[in-house]
Design an enzyme around this catalytic site. Structure first.
Site, PDB file in Angstrom:
ATOM      1  N   CYS A  70       0.822  -1.218   0.000  1.00 53.19           N
ATOM      2  CA  CYS A  70       0.000   0.000   0.000  1.00 53.19           C
ATOM      3  C   CYS A  70       0.849   1.258   0.000  1.00 53.19           C
ATOM      4  O   CYS A  70       0.320   2.362  -0.109  1.00 53.19           O
ATOM      5  CB  CYS A  70      -0.921   0.005   1.211  1.00 53.19           C
ATOM      6  SG  CYS A  70      -2.027  -1.386   1.179  1.00 53.19           S
ATOM      7  N   HIS A 115      -1.949   6.872   4.721  1.00 59.38           N
ATOM      8  CA  HIS A 115      -2.653   5.741   4.119  1.00 59.38           C
ATOM      9  C   HIS A 115      -3.868   5.419   4.990  1.00 59.38           C
ATOM     10  O   HIS A 115      -3.772   5.349   6.210  1.00 59.38           O
ATOM     11  CB  HIS A 115      -1.718   4.535   4.033  1.00 59.38           C
ATOM     12  CG  HIS A 115      -2.392   3.291   3.593  1.00 59.38           C
ATOM     13  ND1 HIS A 115      -3.294   3.278   2.554  1.00 59.38           N
ATOM     14  CD2 HIS A 115      -2.328   2.007   4.044  1.00 59.38           C
ATOM     15  CE1 HIS A 115      -3.749   2.044   2.388  1.00 59.38           C
ATOM     16  NE2 HIS A 115      -3.179   1.266   3.279  1.00 59.38           N
ATOM     17  N   ASN A 134     -10.170   1.082   2.858  1.00 57.78           N
ATOM     18  CA  ASN A 134      -8.751   0.990   2.484  1.00 57.78           C
ATOM     19  C   ASN A 134      -8.657   0.643   1.003  1.00 57.78           C
ATOM     20  O   ASN A 134      -8.962  -0.477   0.600  1.00 57.78           O
ATOM     21  CB  ASN A 134      -8.085  -0.088   3.349  1.00 57.78           C
ATOM     22  CG  ASN A 134      -6.613  -0.270   3.018  1.00 57.78           C
ATOM     23  OD1 ASN A 134      -6.112   0.245   2.018  1.00 57.78           O
ATOM     24  ND2 ASN A 134      -5.921  -1.021   3.854  1.00 57.78           N
TER      25      ASN A 134
HETATM   26  N1  ACO Z   1     -17.174  -8.174  12.667  1.00 58.05           N
HETATM   27  C1  ACO Z   1     -17.344  -8.627  13.916  1.00 58.05           C
HETATM   28  N2  ACO Z   1     -16.378  -9.211  14.629  1.00 58.05           N
HETATM   29  C2  ACO Z   1     -15.177  -9.310  14.032  1.00 58.05           C
HETATM   30  C3  ACO Z   1     -14.906  -8.844  12.749  1.00 58.05           C
HETATM   31  C4  ACO Z   1     -15.974  -8.249  12.054  1.00 58.05           C
HETATM   32  N3  ACO Z   1     -15.839  -7.757  10.806  1.00 58.05           N
HETATM   33  N4  ACO Z   1     -13.626  -9.071  12.454  1.00 58.05           N
HETATM   34  C5  ACO Z   1     -13.081  -9.664  13.518  1.00 58.05           C
HETATM   35  N5  ACO Z   1     -14.020  -9.814  14.482  1.00 58.05           N
HETATM   36  C6  ACO Z   1     -13.881 -10.413  15.790  1.00 58.05           C
HETATM   37  C7  ACO Z   1     -12.730 -11.359  15.881  1.00 58.05           C
HETATM   38  O1  ACO Z   1     -13.103 -12.642  15.428  1.00 58.05           O
HETATM   39  C8  ACO Z   1     -12.420 -11.336  17.347  1.00 58.05           C
HETATM   40  O2  ACO Z   1     -13.346 -12.194  18.001  1.00 58.05           O
HETATM   41  P1  ACO Z   1     -12.880 -13.085  19.246  1.00 58.05           P
HETATM   42  O3  ACO Z   1     -12.431 -12.103  20.275  1.00 58.05           O
HETATM   43  O4  ACO Z   1     -14.104 -13.828  19.589  1.00 58.05           O
HETATM   44  O5  ACO Z   1     -11.751 -13.930  18.718  1.00 58.05           O
HETATM   45  C9  ACO Z   1     -12.768  -9.914  17.759  1.00 58.05           C
HETATM   46  O6  ACO Z   1     -13.591  -9.386  16.727  1.00 58.05           O
HETATM   47  C10 ACO Z   1     -11.573  -9.031  17.928  1.00 58.05           C
HETATM   48  O7  ACO Z   1     -10.771  -9.184  16.806  1.00 58.05           O
HETATM   49  P2  ACO Z   1      -9.397  -8.469  16.713  1.00 58.05           P
HETATM   50  O8  ACO Z   1      -8.656  -8.993  15.539  1.00 58.05           O
HETATM   51  O9  ACO Z   1      -8.750  -8.515  18.053  1.00 58.05           O
HETATM   52  O10 ACO Z   1      -9.861  -6.980  16.430  1.00 58.05           O
HETATM   53  P3  ACO Z   1      -8.943  -5.704  16.347  1.00 58.05           P
HETATM   54  O11 ACO Z   1      -9.432  -4.720  17.307  1.00 58.05           O
HETATM   55  O12 ACO Z   1      -7.497  -6.039  16.329  1.00 58.05           O
HETATM   56  O13 ACO Z   1      -9.315  -5.142  14.913  1.00 58.05           O
HETATM   57  C11 ACO Z   1      -8.514  -5.038  12.668  1.00 58.05           C
HETATM   58  C12 ACO Z   1      -9.052  -5.932  13.767  1.00 58.05           C
HETATM   59  C13 ACO Z   1      -9.583  -4.024  12.321  1.00 58.05           C
HETATM   60  C14 ACO Z   1      -8.206  -5.895  11.456  1.00 58.05           C
HETATM   61  C15 ACO Z   1      -7.236  -4.303  13.159  1.00 58.05           C
HETATM   62  O14 ACO Z   1      -6.354  -5.229  13.741  1.00 58.05           O
HETATM   63  C16 ACO Z   1      -6.521  -3.584  12.048  1.00 58.05           C
HETATM   64  O15 ACO Z   1      -7.022  -2.634  11.486  1.00 58.05           O
HETATM   65  N6  ACO Z   1      -5.296  -3.986  11.725  1.00 58.05           N
HETATM   66  C17 ACO Z   1      -4.520  -3.367  10.659  1.00 58.05           C
HETATM   67  C18 ACO Z   1      -5.078  -3.765   9.343  1.00 58.05           C
HETATM   68  C19 ACO Z   1      -4.359  -3.118   8.216  1.00 58.05           C
HETATM   69  O16 ACO Z   1      -3.712  -2.115   8.351  1.00 58.05           O
HETATM   70  N7  ACO Z   1      -4.485  -3.741   7.053  1.00 58.05           N
HETATM   71  C20 ACO Z   1      -3.960  -3.300   5.823  1.00 58.05           C
HETATM   72  C21 ACO Z   1      -2.500  -3.012   5.827  1.00 58.05           C
HETATM   73  S1  ACO Z   1      -1.702  -2.988   4.309  1.00 58.05           S
HETATM   74  C22 ACO Z   1      -2.796  -2.520   3.249  1.00 58.05           C
HETATM   75  O17 ACO Z   1      -3.329  -1.469   3.419  1.00 58.05           O
HETATM   76  C23 ACO Z   1      -3.152  -3.424   2.075  1.00 58.05           C
END
Ligand code: ACO
Length: 335
Positions: free
Chosen positions: A122, A262, A292
């Protein structure tokens, strides 16, 4: 200490045109909740995303890139024939061979113009802009078209709520021209950390793991992400690169008028704001509407800022991104 705005750009150039394209189909969080175990509330509070645009099956990313480029060329009052180099940042090529750039060149009628695809996750647009600047600085070219176009909706598993809710499709483009004067690139910090390679991958479809019935059956053509690791790395990386680019530019962070990060997660942007002690009103956010869009994320946000008449001549912009690889970096420029 001299006033920062008297510092000369080390690459004198002008972004003479900016354009963006978002496919018309809008997908809301409630739409996603129709077929996924998720909710508008979860997606909004964990990511800041409300809607995203999705490319229709009839369209391809090159077409989005062409539309964005046409708008950028129109703003720059340039014809395709004026362009001496085309750089296209994208993660997933139109075809493995010959990539995306030749399709965009063909669509724009750039018959003799050199072109190349840049893959830097990205951060691809920031990398491509820095490379275009280097080509201009060395006199290799005078005018370049830099495009970010992405349709990750084609590569996410729509049953995987942890990834598919995060992405949207779109394209953004800029025309960059050599221009002696006060505008230009003031600082560049490009960085890589290949120890983070496993955080974001599509395993199959390349030479390491060619497509087979087995790779399709096991879902190895879908984007795999280690969200928490990426989150932590993203904040540190964008902060480090922005500080380094500011030092190179001889600027203080307080000299920056607009930061365009980003758009991966609103919480990542908020953590960056906190870490760099940036005034939130100087930080451009559109993730709520477009999600994103990977390599297109920064030029789409830049286009909005310019279209809204918010960028004034002489202002200082920091464009900062991170992504797969991990590649990251910041370009600081004076408008
Ligand atoms: N809806 C509901 N629940 C969900 C969802 C959803 N869409 N997605 C995950 N959950 C659940 C999980 O299963 C987990 O459940 P559990 O506790 O029962 O296991 C719970 O929510 C918490 O999940 P986490 O992964 O701990 O949630 P977090 O707060 O870390 O958020 C996220 C996840 C949004 C993906 C975050 O970690 C993030 O944004 N990371 C960076 C992502 C990123 O930058 N990606 C792209 C980078 S490079 C590019 O741009 C191509």
């Amino acid at each position: 200490m001299p006033r920062p705005r008297t510092i000369k750009p080390f690459i004198p150039l002008r972004i003479s045109g900016v354009g963006a394209y978002l496919p018309p189909k809008l997908l809301t969080n409630d739409d996603l909740a129709q077929f996924l175990d998720t909710s508008d509330e979860w997606i909004r509070t964990r990511t800041g995303i409300r809607t995203r645009h999705i490319l229709s099956p009839e369209e391809v990313p090159a077409e989005m890139g062409i539309r964005a480029a046409e708008k950028a060329l129109a703003m720059a009052k340039r014809n395709p024939a004026d362009i001496e180099f085309l750089l296209v940042a994208t993660n997933m090529p139109e075809e493995p061979i010959p990539g995306t750039a030749p399709y965009i060149a063909q669509g724009l009628g750039l018959e003799k113009t050199p072109f190349a695809d840049i893959t830097a996750g990205c951060a691809g647009f920031v990398y491509a802009l820095a490379l275009a600047g280097a080509l201009i600085q060395t006199g290799v070219v005078g005018k370049a078209l830099v495009i970010g176009t992405e349709a990750l909706s084609r590569f996410v598993n729509w049953q995987d709520r942890a990834t598919c809710v995060l992405f949207g499709d779109g394209a953004g483009a800029v025309v960059v021209e050599a221009a002696p004067g006060p505008a230009g690139i003031l600082g560049v910090a490009l960085r890589g950390d290949a120890t983070k390679l496993d955080l974001l991958r599509i395993e199959a479809g390349g030479v390491r793991l060619p497509a087979s019935a087995e790779t399709v059956r096991t879902g190895k053509h879908f984007l795999q992400m280690e969200g928490k690791g990426l989150f932590r790395a993203a904040v540190r990386m964008m902060a480090e690169a922005t500080r380094a680019a500011a030092v190179q530019a001889g600027l203080r962070l307080t000299d920056i008028d607009w930061v365009i990060p980003h758009q991966a997660n609103l919480r990542i942007i908020e953590a960056l704001v906190k870490r760099l002690r940036l005034p939130p009103e100087k930080v451009v956010v559109n993730i709520d509407r477009v999600a994103n869009t990977s390599t297109a994320s920064i030029p789409i946000a830049l286009e909005e800022l310019v279209r809204d008449g918010k960028v004034e001549s002489g202002q200082i912009l920091a464009l900062t991104a991170f992504g797969a690889g991990a590649c990251y970096g910041t370009v600081i420029l004076r408008w």
